[in-house]
Enzyme design. Structure first.
Site, PDB file in Angstrom:
ATOM      1  N   LYS A   9       0.950  -1.195  -0.190  1.00 55.91           N
ATOM      2  CA  LYS A   9       0.016  -0.066  -0.034  1.00 55.91           C
ATOM      3  C   LYS A   9       0.809   1.301   0.041  1.00 55.91           C
ATOM      4  CE  LYS A   9      -1.881   2.766   2.958  1.00 55.91           C
ATOM      5  NZ  LYS A   9      -1.975   3.900   1.906  1.00 55.91           N
ATOM      6  N   GLU A  55       9.428  15.336  15.661  1.00 50.26           N
ATOM      7  CA  GLU A  55       9.814  15.182  14.175  1.00 50.26           C
ATOM      8  C   GLU A  55       8.839  16.240  13.313  1.00 50.26           C
ATOM      9  OE1 GLU A  55       9.090  11.692  11.795  1.00 50.26           O
ATOM     10  OE2 GLU A  55      10.974  11.664  11.159  1.00 50.26           O
ATOM     11  N   GLU A  91       9.991   0.963  10.655  1.00 49.90           N
ATOM     12  CA  GLU A  91      10.852   1.942  10.360  1.00 49.90           C
ATOM     13  C   GLU A  91      10.122   3.316  10.598  1.00 49.90           C
ATOM     14  OE1 GLU A  91      12.848   4.856   9.406  1.00 49.90           O
ATOM     15  OE2 GLU A  91      13.006   4.191   7.230  1.00 49.90           O
ATOM     16  N   CYS A 126      13.483  10.547   7.093  1.00 51.00           N
ATOM     17  CA  CYS A 126      13.311   9.893   8.169  1.00 51.00           C
ATOM     18  C   CYS A 126      14.537  10.161   8.950  1.00 51.00           C
ATOM     19  CB  CYS A 126      12.900   8.567   8.559  1.00 51.00           C
ATOM     20  SG  CYS A 126      13.691   7.642   7.022  1.00 51.00           S
TER      21      CYS A 126
HETATM   22  P1  NAP Z   1       1.821   7.900   8.160  1.00 47.94           P
HETATM   23  O1  NAP Z   1       0.414   8.414   8.612  1.00 47.94           O
HETATM   24  O2  NAP Z   1       2.729   7.174   9.298  1.00 47.94           O
HETATM   25  O3  NAP Z   1       1.685   7.143   6.970  1.00 47.94           O
HETATM   26  C1  NAP Z   1       2.511   6.090   6.701  1.00 47.94           C
HETATM   27  C2  NAP Z   1       1.960   4.953   5.644  1.00 47.94           C
HETATM   28  O4  NAP Z   1       0.916   4.289   6.696  1.00 47.94           O
HETATM   29  C3  NAP Z   1       0.756   5.383   4.763  1.00 47.94           C
HETATM   30  O5  NAP Z   1       1.001   4.730   3.748  1.00 47.94           O
HETATM   31  C4  NAP Z   1      -0.405   5.694   5.448  1.00 47.94           C
HETATM   32  O6  NAP Z   1      -1.465   5.676   4.704  1.00 47.94           O
HETATM   33  C5  NAP Z   1      -0.293   4.400   6.284  1.00 47.94           C
HETATM   34  N1  NAP Z   1      -1.196   4.574   7.470  1.00 47.94           N
HETATM   35  C6  NAP Z   1      -1.777   5.576   8.104  1.00 47.94           C
HETATM   36  N2  NAP Z   1      -2.689   5.039   9.148  1.00 47.94           N
HETATM   37  C7  NAP Z   1      -2.569   3.737   8.976  1.00 47.94           C
HETATM   38  C8  NAP Z   1      -3.374   2.447   9.679  1.00 47.94           C
HETATM   39  N3  NAP Z   1      -4.144   2.974  10.594  1.00 47.94           N
HETATM   40  N4  NAP Z   1      -3.066   1.432   9.533  1.00 47.94           N
HETATM   41  C9  NAP Z   1      -2.261   1.027   8.244  1.00 47.94           C
HETATM   42  N5  NAP Z   1      -1.635   2.055   7.732  1.00 47.94           N
HETATM   43  C10 NAP Z   1      -1.745   3.222   7.891  1.00 47.94           C
HETATM   44  O7  NAP Z   1       2.593   8.892   7.684  1.00 47.94           O
HETATM   45  P2  NAP Z   1       2.367  10.437   6.680  1.00 47.94           P
HETATM   46  O8  NAP Z   1       1.024  10.540   6.940  1.00 47.94           O
HETATM   47  O9  NAP Z   1       2.693  10.102   5.586  1.00 47.94           O
HETATM   48  O10 NAP Z   1       3.007  11.602   7.589  1.00 47.94           O
HETATM   49  C11 NAP Z   1       3.088  11.715   8.606  1.00 47.94           C
HETATM   50  C12 NAP Z   1       4.295  12.028   9.442  1.00 47.94           C
HETATM   51  O11 NAP Z   1       4.856  10.688   9.379  1.00 47.94           O
HETATM   52  C13 NAP Z   1       5.102  12.636   8.937  1.00 47.94           C
HETATM   53  O12 NAP Z   1       5.141  14.141   9.251  1.00 47.94           O
HETATM   54  C14 NAP Z   1       6.474  12.225   9.514  1.00 47.94           C
HETATM   55  O13 NAP Z   1       6.751  12.744  10.816  1.00 47.94           O
HETATM   56  C15 NAP Z   1       6.312  10.982   9.678  1.00 47.94           C
HETATM   57  N6  NAP Z   1       6.927  10.254   8.255  1.00 47.94           N
HETATM   58  C16 NAP Z   1       8.064   9.301   8.903  1.00 47.94           C
HETATM   59  C17 NAP Z   1       8.667   8.741   7.452  1.00 47.94           C
HETATM   60  C18 NAP Z   1       9.805   7.700   7.663  1.00 47.94           C
HETATM   61  O14 NAP Z   1      10.421   7.330   6.677  1.00 47.94           O
HETATM   62  N7  NAP Z   1      10.247   7.335   8.867  1.00 47.94           N
HETATM   63  C19 NAP Z   1       8.283   8.885   6.288  1.00 47.94           C
HETATM   64  C20 NAP Z   1       6.922   9.670   6.042  1.00 47.94           C
HETATM   65  C21 NAP Z   1       6.484  10.402   7.153  1.00 47.94           C
HETATM   66  P3  NAP Z   1      -1.843   7.103   4.016  1.00 47.94           P
HETATM   67  O15 NAP Z   1      -1.034   8.348   4.495  1.00 47.94           O
HETATM   68  O16 NAP Z   1      -2.075   6.818   2.706  1.00 47.94           O
HETATM   69  O17 NAP Z   1      -3.173   7.513   4.841  1.00 47.94           O
END
Ligand code: NAP
Ligand code: MG
Length: 502
Positions: free
Chosen positions: A191, A398, A266, A300
């Site tokens: 996904k 973060e 991660e 990240c």
């Molecule tokens: P996120 O909300 O953690 O999303 C990452 C992935 O998980 C996306 O594909 C998201 O789907 C999915 N997801 C969200 N809720 C879920 C659930 N309940 N069950 C299963 N999968 C779920 O990250 P984001 O919205 O992209 O960004 C928010 C914050 O995450 C950023 O500001 C940053 O701090 C952090 N982040 C960290 C990394 C890293 O590499 N460590 C990368 C990106 C973001 P959808 O987004 O499609 O809804």
């Protein structure tokens, strides 16, 4: 410094090319969502809708998981390692052949500068090549046991892997997940993030041609609650590999607990980038900026806490600020621009909120707002806050944007204490010309990767993952494939009368 202007929260449709319609990929077919819904995908530099994708739900996840389950038992686990490797080599070739097209799509969808997207495409191909080669090097052990028997440890693929990835390195994160899973013999339901599903869907048009049997890789588009959560809950999915925020990571771990599903996480970081006064000054300034401003800071492992020794602190802040002001911000498609827009209005707003917090918690050396020159696009200025206390929110949370918090330290012990005073432990870097000091500090830092006199390069051969709240499990290298393997002990008796008990 520019002000924090108000931008529209949503995308625009009024001009430009009509949005392209993408479909998801299940059982070897491009399909719409079972429920017929779609969602918009944006170009963050123009705020325009560039594509629509199927809004996947539990029904689509179920279809994909069943396809992956069937492909695992009927085809892929019985496919030789040599053949799995050849498929991955061919996939890498396709990425190289389509480099320009995929990089442009990645830049348009994620915002990142085109040179960085091209770099990602090369990395993506290298990752597939690495795991193509590794496929034939997965082997078990023969154990010396004190009885007449042959004891073996066999390695077997886990089964169907559910893989959930973020929007910052869309195709590269897909490669980090697909490469090791396919090499191990697992099948996959992937996904992508709802913001950036396009590049992996585009690459999927080559899956059949490279010899991936239907159902081996399935891609379900949709948001976290509607498509990610059902994937975590699906009984045919044996393992979840997740990259994203710590909050969602916690939720996934909880939701995977009922079925005792394997999980690797991660998560993010608040990584320290530590500069001792004996470091090469020019490289240090470049290293500090590169460490946190690459990919608009949506990394990240971003070196978002810059720790600087007091005797060079003032000079360092001034030089870093002067250089940050020269970073050209604008559309990633223009090669003159070194920083693109943030991925979404939501993320831009999050970062802008932190800029407001930062203005109270620290002093602004550069940036601090959205660029006045852009009326469209989710841009944020490269921003440096200094005199930040390590307990401040901008030093602990973060931000995932181009925001650096500079923190002074006195000596080695002080640097180590501040560096480790965070819930996270993904990455760290130390800059010094003293090899003894470098190694002393490396040993003390609680992080999954420590760079010395550099920050950010990550090679597929080496392990990647976090300490503490940055998650667990390791991606890349031979560690990456371990996450998709089970270990079976086999005991082969060689004693003709083994049981003399009754
Ligand atoms: P996120 O909300 O953690 O999303 C990452 C992935 O998980 C996306 O594909 C998201 O789907 C999915 N997801 C969200 N809720 C879920 C659930 N309940 N069950 C299963 N999968 C779920 O990250 P984001 O919205 O992209 O960004 C928010 C914050 O995450 C950023 O500001 C940053 O701090 C952090 N982040 C960290 C990394 C890293 O590499 N460590 C990368 C990106 C973001 P959808 O987004 O499609 O809804
Ligand atoms: Mg999200």
């Amino acid at each position: 410094m520019a002000t924090i202007a108000q931008h529209d929260q949503t995308g625009r449709r009024e001009s430009g090319a009509a949005p392209q319609r993408f479909q998801m990929y299940i059982g070897g077919q491009f399909v719409d969502a079972a429920g017929g819904g779609t969602f918009d995908v944006f170009d963050p530099a123009t705020e325009q809708v560039m594509a629509t994708c199927p809004a996947g739900t539990a029904a689509d996840v179920d279809r994909a998981a069943r396809a992956a389950h069937r492909a695992f038992y009927e085809v892929w686990r019985g496919t030789s390692a040599q053949e799995r490797g050849r498929v991955l080599f061919r996939l890498a070739e396709r990425v190289r052949a389509r480099r320009a097209e995929l990089a442009e799509l990645e830049t348009r969808n994620s915002g990142k500068p085109i040179a960085e997207a091209e770099f990602d495409m090369d990395d993506t191909a290298t990752c597939f090549e690495y795991y193509a080669g590794l496929a034939t090097k997965i082997n078990g052990d023969v154990l010396p046991v004190p009885v007449p028997a042959v004891a073996l440890a066999m390695r077997e693929p886990m089964g169907v892997a559910g893989q959930i990835i973020p929007w910052n390195y869309p195709l590269l994160m897909a490669a980090w997940k697909l490469g090791p899973a396919l090499a191990a013999g697992c099948t996959v339901v992937l996904k992508p993030a709802e913001q950036t599903p396009l590049s992996v869907l585009r690459l999927a048009s080559d899956f059949e041609a490279v010899g991936l049997p239907p159902g081996v890789v399935n891609i379900v588009t949709g948001d976290g609650p509607s498509a990610g959560a059902p994937l975590v809950a699906h009984p045919m999915v044996r393992k979840i590999a997740f990259t994203g925020s710590a909050d969602v990571g916690r939720q996934i771990m909880r939701n995977a607990a009922d079925q005792l599903k394997r999980v690797s996480l991660e998560l993010g970081g608040k990584s320290p980038n530590i500069f001792f006064s004996d470091a090469d000054f020019e490289s240090a300034i470049d290293g500090a900026l590169f460490g946190v401003f690459i990919n608009q800071g949506e990394v990240c492992s971003a070196g978002s806490r810059v720790l600087v020794q007091r005797d060079i602190y003032k000079k360092f802040v001034d030089a870093a600020a002067a250089k940050a002001k020269t970073i050209r911000v604008g559309s990633g498609l223009d090669r003159a621009n070194k920083m693109g827009p943030l991925v979404s209005a939501e993320q831009r707003d999050r970062v802008v909120q932190y800029l407001r917090v930062g203005a109270r918690e620290g002093k602004v050396a550069a940036g601090g707002g959205v660029p006045a020159s852009h009326t469209r696009g989710w841009f944020v200025e490269p921003t440096i806050f200094y005199d930040v206390d390590n307990g401040a929110r901008i030093a602990q949370e973060e931000i995932f944007g181009p925001v650096m918090s500079v923190i002074p330290f006195t000596d080695e012990a002080d640097a180590i204490r501040i560096a480790n005073a965070t819930q996270y432990g993904l990455a760290a870097a130390v800059w010094t010309r003293d090899i003894f000091k470098a190694f002393r500090v490396v040993r003390e830092l609680e992080a999954g990767i420590v760079w010395v006199n550099h920050m950010q390069p990550t090679m597929v051969e080496a392990p990647w993952g976090g300490y503490k709240a940055s998650g667990f499990g390791r991606e890349l290298g031979r560690w990456g494939v371990e996450e998709y393997l089970e270990t079976k002990q086999v005991f082969i008796n060689l004693d003709e009368k083994p049981i003399g008990w009754y």
